[in-house]
Design a protein around this motif. Structure first.
Motif, PDB file in Angstrom:
ATOM      1  N   GLU A 166       0.802  -1.222   0.000  1.00  0.00           N
ATOM      2  CA  GLU A 166       0.000   0.000   0.000  1.00  0.00           C
ATOM      3  C   GLU A 166       0.839   1.278   0.000  1.00  0.00           C
ATOM      4  N   THR A 167       0.450   2.212  -0.864  1.00  0.00           N
ATOM      5  CA  THR A 167       1.029   3.561  -0.880  1.00  0.00           C
ATOM      6  C   THR A 167      -0.041   4.623  -0.650  1.00  0.00           C
ATOM      7  N   HIS A 168      -1.255   4.342  -1.115  1.00  0.00           N
ATOM      8  CA  HIS A 168      -2.392   5.279  -1.027  1.00  0.00           C
ATOM      9  C   HIS A 168      -2.071   6.626  -1.686  1.00  0.00           C
ATOM     10  N   TRP A 169      -1.151   6.615  -2.653  1.00  0.00           N
ATOM     11  CA  TRP A 169      -0.740   7.895  -3.244  1.00  0.00           C
ATOM     12  C   TRP A 169      -1.836   8.504  -4.113  1.00  0.00           C
ATOM     13  N   TRP A 170      -2.434   7.725  -4.984  1.00  0.00           N
ATOM     14  CA  TRP A 170      -3.410   8.284  -5.914  1.00  0.00           C
ATOM     15  C   TRP A 170      -4.659   8.792  -5.188  1.00  0.00           C
ATOM     16  N   SER A 171      -5.004   8.189  -4.077  1.00  0.00           N
ATOM     17  CA  SER A 171      -6.237   8.566  -3.384  1.00  0.00           C
ATOM     18  C   SER A 171      -6.004   9.550  -2.243  1.00  0.00           C
ATOM     19  N   TRP A 172      -4.872   9.428  -1.531  1.00  0.00           N
ATOM     20  CA  TRP A 172      -4.661  10.228  -0.329  1.00  0.00           C
ATOM     21  C   TRP A 172      -3.395  11.067  -0.357  1.00  0.00           C
ATOM     22  N   ARG A 173      -2.252  10.425  -0.494  1.00  0.00           N
ATOM     23  CA  ARG A 173      -0.971  11.102  -0.224  1.00  0.00           C
ATOM     24  C   ARG A 173      -0.741  12.328  -1.109  1.00  0.00           C
ATOM     25  N   ARG A 174      -1.134  12.261  -2.363  1.00  0.00           N
ATOM     26  CA  ARG A 174      -0.854  13.405  -3.252  1.00  0.00           C
ATOM     27  C   ARG A 174      -1.725  14.611  -2.925  1.00  0.00           C
ATOM     28  N   PHE A 175      -2.803  14.386  -2.173  1.00  0.00           N
ATOM     29  CA  PHE A 175      -3.670  15.483  -1.757  1.00  0.00           C
ATOM     30  C   PHE A 175      -3.412  15.916  -0.315  1.00  0.00           C
ATOM     31  N   PRO A 240      -9.207   7.580 -11.938  1.00  0.00           N
ATOM     32  CA  PRO A 240      -9.047   6.760 -13.148  1.00  0.00           C
ATOM     33  C   PRO A 240      -8.494   7.541 -14.336  1.00  0.00           C
ATOM     34  N   HIS A 241      -8.913   8.808 -14.505  1.00  0.00           N
ATOM     35  CA  HIS A 241      -8.399   9.619 -15.614  1.00  0.00           C
ATOM     36  C   HIS A 241      -6.901   9.871 -15.454  1.00  0.00           C
ATOM     37  N   CYS A 242      -6.483  10.144 -14.207  1.00  0.00           N
ATOM     38  CA  CYS A 242      -5.067  10.432 -13.968  1.00  0.00           C
ATOM     39  C   CYS A 242      -4.198   9.201 -14.225  1.00  0.00           C
ATOM     40  N   ILE A 243      -4.670   8.036 -13.766  1.00  0.00           N
ATOM     41  CA  ILE A 243      -3.902   6.803 -13.991  1.00  0.00           C
ATOM     42  C   ILE A 243      -3.843   6.469 -15.475  1.00  0.00           C
ATOM     43  N   LYS A 244      -4.968   6.626 -16.172  1.00  0.00           N
ATOM     44  CA  LYS A 244      -4.978   6.297 -17.597  1.00  0.00           C
ATOM     45  C   LYS A 244      -4.093   7.241 -18.398  1.00  0.00           C
ATOM     46  N   HIS A 245      -4.003   8.485 -17.977  1.00  0.00           N
ATOM     47  CA  HIS A 245      -3.172   9.444 -18.700  1.00  0.00           C
ATOM     48  C   HIS A 245      -1.715   8.991 -18.768  1.00  0.00           C
ATOM     49  N   LEU A 246      -1.228   8.399 -17.673  1.00  0.00           N
ATOM     50  CA  LEU A 246       0.169   7.951 -17.638  1.00  0.00           C
ATOM     51  C   LEU A 246       0.331   6.488 -18.021  1.00  0.00           C
ATOM     52  N   THR A 247      -0.629   5.632 -17.657  1.00  0.00           N
ATOM     53  CA  THR A 247      -0.494   4.193 -17.916  1.00  0.00           C
ATOM     54  C   THR A 247      -1.817   3.629 -18.443  1.00  0.00           C
ATOM     55  N   PRO A 248      -2.108   3.825 -19.709  1.00  0.00           N
ATOM     56  CA  PRO A 248      -3.409   3.420 -20.256  1.00  0.00           C
ATOM     57  C   PRO A 248      -3.625   1.914 -20.331  1.00  0.00           C
ATOM     58  N   ASN A 249      -2.555   1.107 -20.297  1.00  0.00           N
ATOM     59  CA  ASN A 249      -2.700  -0.339 -20.458  1.00  0.00           C
ATOM     60  C   ASN A 249      -2.562  -1.124 -19.152  1.00  0.00           C
ATOM     61  N   VAL A 250      -2.631  -0.432 -18.031  1.00  0.00           N
ATOM     62  CA  VAL A 250      -2.455  -1.082 -16.733  1.00  0.00           C
ATOM     63  C   VAL A 250      -3.611  -2.047 -16.463  1.00  0.00           C
ATOM     64  N   LYS A 251      -3.354  -3.035 -15.606  1.00  0.00           N
ATOM     65  CA  LYS A 251      -4.372  -4.029 -15.254  1.00  0.00           C
ATOM     66  C   LYS A 251      -4.882  -3.773 -13.830  1.00  0.00           C
ATOM     67  N   PHE A 252      -6.155  -4.140 -13.601  1.00  0.00           N
ATOM     68  CA  PHE A 252      -6.779  -3.913 -12.302  1.00  0.00           C
ATOM     69  C   PHE A 252      -7.388  -5.198 -11.765  1.00  0.00           C
ATOM     70  N   ILE A 253      -7.221  -5.413 -10.466  1.00  0.00           N
ATOM     71  CA  ILE A 253      -7.861  -6.517  -9.765  1.00  0.00           C
ATOM     72  C   ILE A 253      -8.723  -5.915  -8.663  1.00  0.00           C
ATOM     73  N   ILE A 254      -9.968  -6.356  -8.562  1.00  0.00           N
ATOM     74  CA  ILE A 254     -10.883  -5.876  -7.531  1.00  0.00           C
ATOM     75  C   ILE A 254     -11.483  -7.084  -6.824  1.00  0.00           C
ATOM     76  N   ILE A 255     -11.499  -7.050  -5.501  1.00  0.00           N
ATOM     77  CA  ILE A 255     -12.136  -8.118  -4.727  1.00  0.00           C
ATOM     78  C   ILE A 255     -13.232  -7.482  -3.872  1.00  0.00           C
ATOM     79  N   LEU A 256     -14.453  -8.000  -4.004  1.00  0.00           N
ATOM     80  CA  LEU A 256     -15.632  -7.433  -3.342  1.00  0.00           C
ATOM     81  C   LEU A 256     -16.227  -8.443  -2.371  1.00  0.00           C
ATOM     82  N   ARG A 257     -16.668  -7.937  -1.247  1.00  0.00           N
ATOM     83  CA  ARG A 257     -17.269  -8.755  -0.190  1.00  0.00           C
ATOM     84  C   ARG A 257     -18.692  -8.268   0.074  1.00  0.00           C
ATOM     85  N   ASN A 258     -19.521  -9.108   0.628  1.00  0.00           N
ATOM     86  CA  ASN A 258     -20.845  -8.680   1.037  1.00  0.00           C
ATOM     87  C   ASN A 258     -20.720  -7.362   1.804  1.00  0.00           C
TER      88      ASN A 258
END
Length: 424
Positions: A166-175, A240-258
């Motif tokens: 974890e870095t939390h940069w895109w969501s927290w640290r840069r702000f 998502p726009h910021c990540i795509k601007h620099l790395t448009p071909n990146v892959k994402f994994i999401i795990i969802l719980r009840n």
């Protein structure tokens, strides 16, 4: 013009005579013109000097600038070194990096991660890399357990991130954000790259690394600080726009719980001041009221992206509204760049889910015995005995949350129409 009168000795008489001669020869108009001419020449000389300094700086740095490009209506900067890879004023405390104005680097074709070489201040080439994949979330859905097992694949490398995850940069640290905090130190793009620098230097053709910050999926509360959103009532650009601007071909994994079970687990994990099922129920009622009051004024979307509302609701009810966040990601990236799994199914067959994930990441397939070995052992963040003694949530709380999240489940099932994410 009149003459100047001075009282005094010989020095005063001499000075008076000199001034009178000067003022008879030069009229006010001529003096004004001379002054304007002097200002013009000074500015011209300063401009030439500035141009020469810039030419010298470019010769010294030994890299060529590229012509400016435009993406939409966003002007892109034209440099490759990290020092100039962001807006010049981003080193000022309180000013975030303008990601959408950065020129994406020329990525190396022989590596999976988006990597490039750039010159350091000592004119030494240094390899920098961004993540090949993101484990987007969600909090308390077994992200830590999943990421720790993924790291056991020989082609996924460790980094300097917390738990190598974890870095939390895109969501927290840069702000300058953190959980329940909106005034921490702003971390810049250089800080983010620095986390991956040791790993970037040793990457080979077949190896990768990723970022597993679970807040990326849902925390868009920094949107008013993105420069391209300045003055807007509704966000136009999000993470998502910021990540795509620099790395448009990146892959994402999401795990969802009840989302009902996720919320109670999140409460027991975060709250340290004598948590109880009764306090949880009261917190749920308060969080629902605050969300309802906010929606009446701003609507659901703005409330989900409101940092103040998130800070005021310690029962993090908003995180479980998966469908609203998933829509934002799918507006920017195509579905084939995502792998979405269910926590409950993952725990039933960890080895099979790891096999699918490694295939999705285009890694070497592991033997069944290796997958079983990686899948064995305790789960990360298993509840301690004192937490287990608190007991389950109250039945009335479960009924309340099930009703609340029913629309969330329907929205997710509309986006992912295979009935996998219909929790009972």
């Amino acid at each position: 013009m009149g003459t100047i009168t001075l009282n005094g000795g010989k020095t005063a008489i001499f000075f008076r005579s000199l001034c009178n001669i000067f003022m008879k020869k030069f009229t006010t108009k001529k003096m004004l013109l001379a002054f304007l001419f002097f200002v013009f020449v000074s500015c011209f000389v300063w401009m030439l000097d500035d141009i020469e300094r810039e030419r010298f700086r470019l010769r010294l740095s030994k890299y060529k600038t590229l012509p400016s490009r435009i993406v939409g209506n966003i002007p892109l900067r034209r440099t490759w070194t990290t020092k100039n890879y962001r807006r010049p004023n981003t080193s000022i405390p309180g000013v975030i990096d303008d990601i959408l104005a950065m020129e994406p680097p020329p990525y190396l074709p022989d590596l999976k991660n988006p990597c490039w070489y750039e010159k350091t201040h000592r004119n030494i080439s240094k390899r920098r890399c961004l993540p090949y994949f993101y484990l987007l979330g969600v909090d308390k859905c077994a992200t830590t357990d999943l990421f720790s097992r993924m790291l056991k694949h020989p082609q996924i490398l460790y980094t300097k991130a917390v738990n190598s995850k974890e870095t939390h940069w895109w969501s927290w640290r840069r702000f300058g954000y953190d959980v329940f905090i909106n005034n921490a130190r702003i971390q810049h793009f250089e800080d983010y790259l620095h986390i991956f620098d040791p790993t970037s230097e040793q990457l080979t053709r077949t190896q990768i690394f990723g970022d597993g910050s679970p807040t990326y999926f849902w925390d868009f509360t920094g949107w008013p600080l993105i420069p391209q959103n300045k003055g807007l009532k509704f966000p136009r650009f999000l993470t998502p726009h910021c990540i795509k601007h620099l790395t448009p071909n990146v892959k994402f994994i999401i795990i969802l719980r009840n989302p009902v079970e996720r919320l109670y687990s999140d409460y027991l994990f975060l709250i340290r001041n004598n948590p109880t099922p009764e306090k949880f129920h009261a917190g749920v009622l308060l969080a629902m009221k605050k969300l309802s009051d906010c929606e009446k004024i701003y609507g659901t979307r703005l409330c989900l992206f409101n940092k103040t509302l998130h800070m005021q609701t310690q029962i993090r009810l908003l995180i479980g509204m998966y469908g609203d966040y998933l829509i934002e990601w799918l507006k920017v990236f195509p579905m084939h760049q995502f792998m979405i799994i269910k926590t409950e199914e993952y725990k039933k067959d960890i080895a099979e889910h790891l096999r699918k994930i490694f295939k999705f990441l285009e890694l070497t397939e592991l033997s069944q015995s290796e997958l079983i070995r990686i899948s064995s052992g305790r789960h990360a963040f298993e509840r301690a005995d004192e937490i287990k003694r608190i007991g389950p949530m109250l039945p009335k709380t479960k009924v309340l949350l099930t009703r609340f999240y029913s629309s969330v489940k329907l929205k997710v099932s509309d986006i992912l129409p295979d009935n996998t994410f219909i929790w009972n």
